[in-house]
Design a protein around this motif. Structure first.
Motif, PDB file in Angstrom:
ATOM      1  N   LEU A  93     -17.419  -7.676  -7.858  1.00  0.00           N
ATOM      2  CA  LEU A  93     -16.834  -7.182  -9.103  1.00  0.00           C
ATOM      3  C   LEU A  93     -15.710  -6.180  -8.863  1.00  0.00           C
ATOM      4  CD1 LEU A  93     -20.013  -6.750 -11.308  1.00  0.00           C
ATOM      5  CD2 LEU A  93     -18.443  -8.679 -11.178  1.00  0.00           C
ATOM      6  N   ASP A  94     -15.667  -5.591  -7.674  1.00  0.00           N
ATOM      7  CA  ASP A  94     -14.639  -4.596  -7.381  1.00  0.00           C
ATOM      8  C   ASP A  94     -13.617  -5.146  -6.392  1.00  0.00           C
ATOM      9  OD1 ASP A  94     -16.359  -4.758  -5.262  1.00  0.00           O
ATOM     10  OD2 ASP A  94     -16.547  -2.599  -4.946  1.00  0.00           O
ATOM     11  N   LEU A  95     -13.299  -6.425  -6.541  1.00  0.00           N
ATOM     12  CA  LEU A  95     -12.404  -7.087  -5.601  1.00  0.00           C
ATOM     13  C   LEU A  95     -10.997  -6.501  -5.661  1.00  0.00           C
ATOM     14  CD1 LEU A  95     -11.936  -9.372  -3.557  1.00  0.00           C
ATOM     15  CD2 LEU A  95     -11.421 -10.872  -5.496  1.00  0.00           C
ATOM     16  N   SER A  96     -10.463  -6.168  -4.499  1.00  0.00           N
ATOM     17  CA  SER A  96      -9.092  -5.683  -4.400  1.00  0.00           C
ATOM     18  C   SER A  96      -8.115  -6.841  -4.602  1.00  0.00           C
ATOM     19  CB  SER A  96      -8.858  -5.044  -3.033  1.00  0.00           C
ATOM     20  OG  SER A  96      -9.755  -3.982  -2.823  1.00  0.00           O
ATOM     21  N   VAL A  97      -6.845  -6.511  -4.665  1.00  0.00           N
ATOM     22  CA  VAL A  97      -5.821  -7.550  -4.765  1.00  0.00           C
ATOM     23  C   VAL A  97      -5.814  -8.380  -3.496  1.00  0.00           C
ATOM     24  CG1 VAL A  97      -3.360  -8.018  -4.990  1.00  0.00           C
ATOM     25  CG2 VAL A  97      -4.391  -6.155  -6.284  1.00  0.00           C
ATOM     26  N   VAL A  98      -5.961  -9.694  -3.653  1.00  0.00           N
ATOM     27  CA  VAL A  98      -5.901 -10.611  -2.522  1.00  0.00           C
ATOM     28  C   VAL A  98      -4.993 -11.772  -2.898  1.00  0.00           C
ATOM     29  CG1 VAL A  98      -8.149 -10.021  -1.546  1.00  0.00           C
ATOM     30  CG2 VAL A  98      -8.016 -11.763  -3.336  1.00  0.00           C
ATOM     31  N   ALA A  99      -4.623 -12.566  -1.890  1.00  0.00           N
ATOM     32  CA  ALA A  99      -3.674 -13.654  -2.138  1.00  0.00           C
ATOM     33  C   ALA A  99      -4.317 -14.821  -2.871  1.00  0.00           C
ATOM     34  CB  ALA A  99      -3.084 -14.127  -0.806  1.00  0.00           C
ATOM     35  N   GLY A 149       4.764   1.004   0.668  1.00  0.00           N
ATOM     36  CA  GLY A 149       4.041  -0.193   1.063  1.00  0.00           C
ATOM     37  C   GLY A 149       3.445  -0.122   2.450  1.00  0.00           C
ATOM     38  N   GLU A 150       3.372   1.078   3.017  1.00  0.00           N
ATOM     39  CA  GLU A 150       2.936   1.195   4.403  1.00  0.00           C
ATOM     40  C   GLU A 150       1.511   1.732   4.569  1.00  0.00           C
ATOM     41  OE1 GLU A 150       5.890   3.587   6.275  1.00  0.00           O
ATOM     42  OE2 GLU A 150       7.499   2.095   6.016  1.00  0.00           O
ATOM     43  N   LEU A 151       0.844   2.081   3.470  1.00  0.00           N
ATOM     44  CA  LEU A 151      -0.523   2.597   3.584  1.00  0.00           C
ATOM     45  C   LEU A 151      -1.500   1.467   3.906  1.00  0.00           C
ATOM     46  CD1 LEU A 151      -0.816   5.094   0.582  1.00  0.00           C
ATOM     47  CD2 LEU A 151      -0.517   5.646   2.998  1.00  0.00           C
ATOM     48  N   SER A 152      -2.426   1.729   4.812  1.00  0.00           N
ATOM     49  CA  SER A 152      -3.490   0.776   5.105  1.00  0.00           C
ATOM     50  C   SER A 152      -4.557   0.892   4.016  1.00  0.00           C
ATOM     51  CB  SER A 152      -4.110   1.066   6.466  1.00  0.00           C
ATOM     52  OG  SER A 152      -4.852   2.289   6.421  1.00  0.00           O
ATOM     53  N   PRO A 153      -5.428  -0.110   3.863  1.00  0.00           N
ATOM     54  CA  PRO A 153      -6.511   0.001   2.884  1.00  0.00           C
ATOM     55  C   PRO A 153      -7.360   1.257   3.085  1.00  0.00           C
ATOM     56  CG  PRO A 153      -6.340  -2.257   3.635  1.00  0.00           C
ATOM     57  CD  PRO A 153      -5.416  -1.455   4.493  1.00  0.00           C
ATOM     58  N   GLN A 154      -7.628   1.602   4.353  1.00  0.00           N
ATOM     59  CA  GLN A 154      -8.440   2.785   4.624  1.00  0.00           C
ATOM     60  C   GLN A 154      -7.705   4.064   4.216  1.00  0.00           C
ATOM     61  OE1 GLN A 154     -11.590   2.898   5.556  1.00  0.00           O
ATOM     62  NE2 GLN A 154     -11.578   5.138   5.462  1.00  0.00           N
ATOM     63  N   GLN A 155      -6.427   4.136   4.539  1.00  0.00           N
ATOM     64  CA  GLN A 155      -5.642   5.313   4.156  1.00  0.00           C
ATOM     65  C   GLN A 155      -5.572   5.449   2.635  1.00  0.00           C
ATOM     66  OE1 GLN A 155      -2.086   4.184   6.296  1.00  0.00           O
ATOM     67  NE2 GLN A 155      -2.385   5.813   7.834  1.00  0.00           N
ATOM     68  N   ARG A 156      -5.376   4.311   1.947  1.00  0.00           N
ATOM     69  CA  ARG A 156      -5.312   4.347   0.488  1.00  0.00           C
ATOM     70  C   ARG A 156      -6.647   4.826  -0.084  1.00  0.00           C
ATOM     71  NH1 ARG A 156      -4.100  -0.492  -0.139  1.00  0.00           N
ATOM     72  NH2 ARG A 156      -1.840  -0.200  -0.233  1.00  0.00           N
ATOM     73  N   THR A 157      -7.736   4.306   0.448  1.00  0.00           N
ATOM     74  CA  THR A 157      -9.065   4.694  -0.030  1.00  0.00           C
ATOM     75  C   THR A 157      -9.297   6.192   0.126  1.00  0.00           C
ATOM     76  OG1 THR A 157      -9.984   2.508   0.476  1.00  0.00           O
ATOM     77  CG2 THR A 157     -11.542   4.333   0.289  1.00  0.00           C
ATOM     78  N   ASP A 206      -3.202  -6.762 -18.146  1.00  0.00           N
ATOM     79  CA  ASP A 206      -4.200  -6.234 -19.075  1.00  0.00           C
ATOM     80  C   ASP A 206      -5.029  -5.109 -18.471  1.00  0.00           C
ATOM     81  OD1 ASP A 206      -6.202  -7.415 -17.509  1.00  0.00           O
ATOM     82  OD2 ASP A 206      -6.424  -9.126 -18.830  1.00  0.00           O
ATOM     83  N   GLY A 207      -5.035  -4.978 -17.138  1.00  0.00           N
ATOM     84  CA  GLY A 207      -5.752  -3.877 -16.510  1.00  0.00           C
ATOM     85  C   GLY A 207      -7.255  -3.930 -16.688  1.00  0.00           C
ATOM     86  N   ALA A 208      -7.778  -5.112 -17.035  1.00  0.00           N
ATOM     87  CA  ALA A 208      -9.205  -5.239 -17.341  1.00  0.00           C
ATOM     88  C   ALA A 208     -10.068  -4.841 -16.148  1.00  0.00           C
ATOM     89  CB  ALA A 208      -9.523  -6.678 -17.742  1.00  0.00           C
ATOM     90  N   GLY A 209     -11.025  -3.952 -16.399  1.00  0.00           N
ATOM     91  CA  GLY A 209     -12.005  -3.576 -15.393  1.00  0.00           C
ATOM     92  C   GLY A 209     -11.520  -2.642 -14.313  1.00  0.00           C
ATOM     93  N   LEU A 210     -10.298  -2.134 -14.440  1.00  0.00           N
ATOM     94  CA  LEU A 210      -9.757  -1.287 -13.380  1.00  0.00           C
ATOM     95  C   LEU A 210     -10.198   0.170 -13.497  1.00  0.00           C
ATOM     96  CD1 LEU A 210      -6.081  -2.604 -13.132  1.00  0.00           C
ATOM     97  CD2 LEU A 210      -8.103  -3.328 -11.841  1.00  0.00           C
ATOM     98  N   HIS A 211     -10.496   0.597 -14.709  1.00  0.00           N
ATOM     99  CA  HIS A 211     -10.836   1.999 -14.953  1.00  0.00           C
ATOM    100  C   HIS A 211     -12.293   2.127 -15.378  1.00  0.00           C
ATOM    101  CE1 HIS A 211      -6.410   1.577 -16.040  1.00  0.00           C
ATOM    102  NE2 HIS A 211      -6.427   2.221 -14.878  1.00  0.00           N
ATOM    103  N   ASN A 270      -8.448   4.912  -9.304  1.00  0.00           N
ATOM    104  CA  ASN A 270      -9.332   4.013  -8.561  1.00  0.00           C
ATOM    105  C   ASN A 270      -8.509   3.155  -7.608  1.00  0.00           C
ATOM    106  OD1 ASN A 270     -11.613   4.896  -9.905  1.00  0.00           O
ATOM    107  ND2 ASN A 270     -11.694   3.168 -11.330  1.00  0.00           N
ATOM    108  N   LYS A 271      -9.083   2.839  -6.472  1.00  0.00           N
ATOM    109  CA  LYS A 271      -8.352   2.049  -5.479  1.00  0.00           C
ATOM    110  C   LYS A 271      -7.873   0.727  -6.063  1.00  0.00           C
ATOM    111  CE  LYS A 271      -9.044  -0.132  -0.914  1.00  0.00           C
ATOM    112  NZ  LYS A 271      -9.289  -1.544  -1.304  1.00  0.00           N
ATOM    113  N   ARG A 272      -8.736   0.023  -6.792  1.00  0.00           N
ATOM    114  CA  ARG A 272      -8.332  -1.259  -7.364  1.00  0.00           C
ATOM    115  C   ARG A 272      -7.212  -1.090  -8.369  1.00  0.00           C
ATOM    116  NH1 ARG A 272     -11.787  -4.555 -10.627  1.00  0.00           N
ATOM    117  NH2 ARG A 272     -10.061  -6.016 -10.595  1.00  0.00           N
TER     118      ARG A 272
END
Length: 734
Positions: free
Chosen positions: A258-264, A444-452, A504-509, A560-562
């Motif tokens: 349910l908390d899936l990050s942006v993926v391709a 655009g240079e932050l890693s997922p861990q750095q962003r978290t 729509d930003g659904a579920g992000l906040h 939130n990260k997502r």
């Protein structure tokens, strides 16, 4: 089913086809000629299908309730019941290099082939909306079940069609005799509850025709495309750390998180909720998404590509994986992320306004207040407007007709209050952290861990920050004014970066419950904890459960990260975002929650069925964010106009809890489902009139399947029978 033609005012539509045009066309059609071995020579009307090759030649990609398979329409002239003359529509017939309307729709096909004299409205009436049929219009289409390469040929009718019992036997029998595909398996596929066969099952069996409801078909299909498209990325089969996924990854999951990050793109083994936030978001950002029931590390089609750079194509009937290069993946992502940043503009506002105050003007003015309060709060004011769902005191409104408020009372806190909070001098460190993070994120240079790590620090700092003088007191004063004596409230997000065109930003906040009797701590930070209680709506809780802490929790969820990742992927300028608030009473204050429902005002995954998609779940388990191991019921409500019947087709029954079997009956009675549909029609027509450019003909907007966007409504059904409309938002996916 895709041959149904709705009313239309287009001058080029078949309803306007002149008789002399029909006369010019008809003599040239040798439709009584049997099929030939050369598919390209087939006429518009085909008397029989003598082989699988012929079926392929006249059929087109299916566009109904199941995305995969091929479909060939047929029409039976019953004006002389003793001499039935079924004809198949060659959907690939060309005239002057294009496929004409008579190769797309039953009505113009019948005008040309059978010289039927009826108008479009009369044709619909005597074909679909009566048991005493003058014509029978249907579809022969293929389904690949249980992984078989040999298709089942399904005989089926439009969901609104009133065909049943003996008429089904007559129609499918007439069609089956005209299909000479050796060894083919045939089935009647009822697409709505009124298409019954209980009294004729023996006759159907004698004809070699089984009965397969849509939900059984969907349960037996191994591959279900939910969002067609292609993606370039690294295939991650059952990844161990979802937080490490990036927009350059294509994960394969057992069950969609349910908390899936942006993926391709995404593949899952488990069935997905089509109206869940994650799937709707995939549609909106146009990333491919599909169900593959045998997905896993040992799948022979996936295993060779694990952790490799791939090109994924999610098609109607299957998916493909091909090898690509890291350079191509990087170039594709750079192309997406290289678009200009979109700065969100909003207006300063100091007043806290109730939804009734927002609704005091026109519906267009209520919608326009989103520039000050965010769309979620503004749209609650829109719903409360006397011209939409209204209040009990608004004579003739849906709320007045039912004798209770369909829209919760409450009020909106403006976007400016968030900006004042962040810029309050004692919170200078928070503002500095956000500015530094935004600058880093937009490189655009932050890693997922750095962003978290950095957004975690921002949220913690917000939870420890202080309110500007008088800010919290104004909220409490408005609570006393609008919600006197209400102890339990819900503080919901109403960001300017949600419920906006194409995002729509659904579920992000996050939303948080608060107890108005609890006072905020004069010292010390508020905390956010995981909520072990399954209350279905709030996954986390604040401590203490005070109004101030709930507000801070919602403000913090802007980071939130997502939410950050989705905004970056959509190229939204992170420095322009702000958080408004929508405050309402707790939904279960007057009665326990019996069910949750989501209505999307289009039939998802198809252009061939007119109507709405409705999802429902028993109890307080959400449709939008279902508990692990559960899924909602999915129903298609098919309709064209208010004076014709609405059909309900359950394509999947709900599984309310992980340790219980799937239901075998709908969550809500048909009367309640039809009420949800009727109310959604009223909302959509009002929304259309209040929103320039939504659809040219607002009266027809509910049935239009060519509208650019649709609406997404969330509703709670209480044990006392009341409906509570949580929100309405515009949805850009299909």
């Amino acid at each position: 089913m895709t041959g149904f033609l709705a009313r239309t005012t287009s001058a080029s539509s078949p309803i306007a086809m002149a008789d002399d045009v029909v006369s010019d066309i008809a003599p040239s059609l040798s439709f009584l000629r049997a099929p030939t071995s050369a598919p390209g020579s087939l006429p518009l009307a085909v008397a029989e299908i003598d082989s699988a090759d012929t079926f392929d030649a006249v059929s087109t990609d299916a566009g109904d309730l199941v995305a995969s398979g091929r479909a060939a329409k047929f029409l039976i002239d019953r004006r002389d019941p003793s001499a039935l003359s079924p004809r198949f529509v060659n959907g690939n017939f060309l005239r002057d290099g294009v496929v004409p309307d008579e190769a797309k729709f039953h009505y113009p096909f019948g005008r040309v082939t059978f010289r039927i004299p009826e108008s479009l409205d009369m044709f619909n009436a005597v074909t679909y909306f009566t048991l005493d049929k003058r014509y029978i219009a249907g579809t022969l289409r293929t389904y690949h079940l249980d992984g078989s390469q040999d298709p089942v040929y399904g005989l089926q009718f439009y969901p609104q069609d009133l065909i049943r019992e003996r008429a089904v036997v007559e129609a499918v029998g007439a069609i089956k005799t005209r299909v000479g595909i050796g060894g083919a398996r045939f089935a009647f596929v009822p697409t709505a509850s009124q298409q019954t066969t209980a009294m004729v099952t023996g006759e159907l069996a004698a004809l070699g025709i089984e009965v397969l409801p849509i939900d059984r078909i969907l349960g037996a299909i191994q591959y279900l495309p939910l969002n067609l498209g292609e993606a370039w990325g690294y295939l991650r089969v059952f990844p161990s750390d979802n937080n490490a996924l990036t927009p350059s990854d294509i994960p394969v999951f057992d069950e969609l998180p349910l908390d899936l990050s942006v993926v391709a793109g995404v593949l899952t083994r488990a069935v997905q909720d089509t109206n869940s936030h994650v799937n709707l978001k995939s549609k909106e950002r146009r990333t491919p998404n599909a169900v593959l029931r045998n997905a896993g590390p040992d799948n022979p089609r996936l295993a060779p590509f694990a952790d490799q750079p791939v090109h994924l194509v999610v098609g109607r009937d299957d998916f493909t994986l091909d090898r690509t290069t890291p350079e191509i993946i990087a170039a594709k992502l750079a192309e997406r992320m290289g678009r200009p940043l979109i700065r969100l503009e909003w207006l300063p506002e100091t007043e806290l306004r109730s939804y009734d105050e927002i609704a005091a003007g026109t519906t267009r003015e209520a919608r326009g207040s989103a520039a000050r309060y965010g769309s979620k709060a503004a749209n609650l004011g829109f719903l409360a407007h006397r011209g939409v769902l209204g209040r009990v005191a608004d004579v003739g409104s849906p709320s007045a007709e039912r004798g209770y408020e369909l829209v919760p009372r409450g009020f909106a806190v403006p976007l400016q209050a968030y900006r004042d909070f962040i810029e309050h001098p004692p919170n200078a460190d928070v503002r500095s952290m956000i500015e530094a993070f935004v600058a880093a994120e937009q490189t655009g240079e932050l890693s997922p861990q750095q962003r978290t790590e950095r957004v975690d620090d921002i949220r913690s700092a917000i939870m420890a920050a202080s309110f500007p003088p008088g800010a919290l007191e104004r909220v409490r004063s408005k609570l006393d004014e609008v919600l006197p004596d209400v102890e339990k409230v819900k503080v919901r997000s109403s960001a300017n970066a949600e419920d906006i065109p194409d995002f729509d930003g659904a579920g992000l906040h996050d939303s948080y419950s608060a107890n108005t009797t609890k006072r905020d701590r004069p010292m010390g930070p508020c905390l956010v904890e995981e909520d072990d209680a399954d209350d279905g709506d709030v996954k986390r809780k604040v401590k203490p459960k005070s109004v101030g802490c709930a507000i801070k929790g919602v403000y913090a969820s802007l980071w939130n990260k997502r939410a950050v990742e989705e905004r970056s992927f959509a190229r939204i300028d992170q420095d322009s975002v702000a958080m408004g608030l929508a405050i309402v009473p707790a939904y279960d204050a007057e009665s326990d929650v019996a069910a949750n429902a989501v209505v999307v005002t289009r039939v998802l995954n198809t252009d061939g069925v007119y109507g709405y998609s409705v999802s429902a779940q028993q109890g307080n388990n959400l449709v939008t964010n279902p508990n692990p191991g559960t899924y909602s019921e999915i129903t298609i409500a098919a309709f064209i106009s208010d004076d014709e019947p609405t059909s309900l087709t359950v394509t999947r029954f709900a599984k309310p809890t992980a340790d219980a079997p799937e239901r075998t009956e709908p969550v809500l009675p048909s009367e309640r489902m039809l009420e949800l549909v009727d109310l959604a029609k009223q909302v959509e027509r009002a929304y259309c009139r209040a929103t320039p450019g939504y659809y040219p003909d607002c009266d027809f907007a509910p049935a239009a399947n060519d509208k650019d966007t649709a609406l997404d409504l969330e509703v709670k059904v209480l044990e006392d029978g009341h409906l509570v409309y949580k929100q309405v938002r515009e949805f850009g996916g299909r």
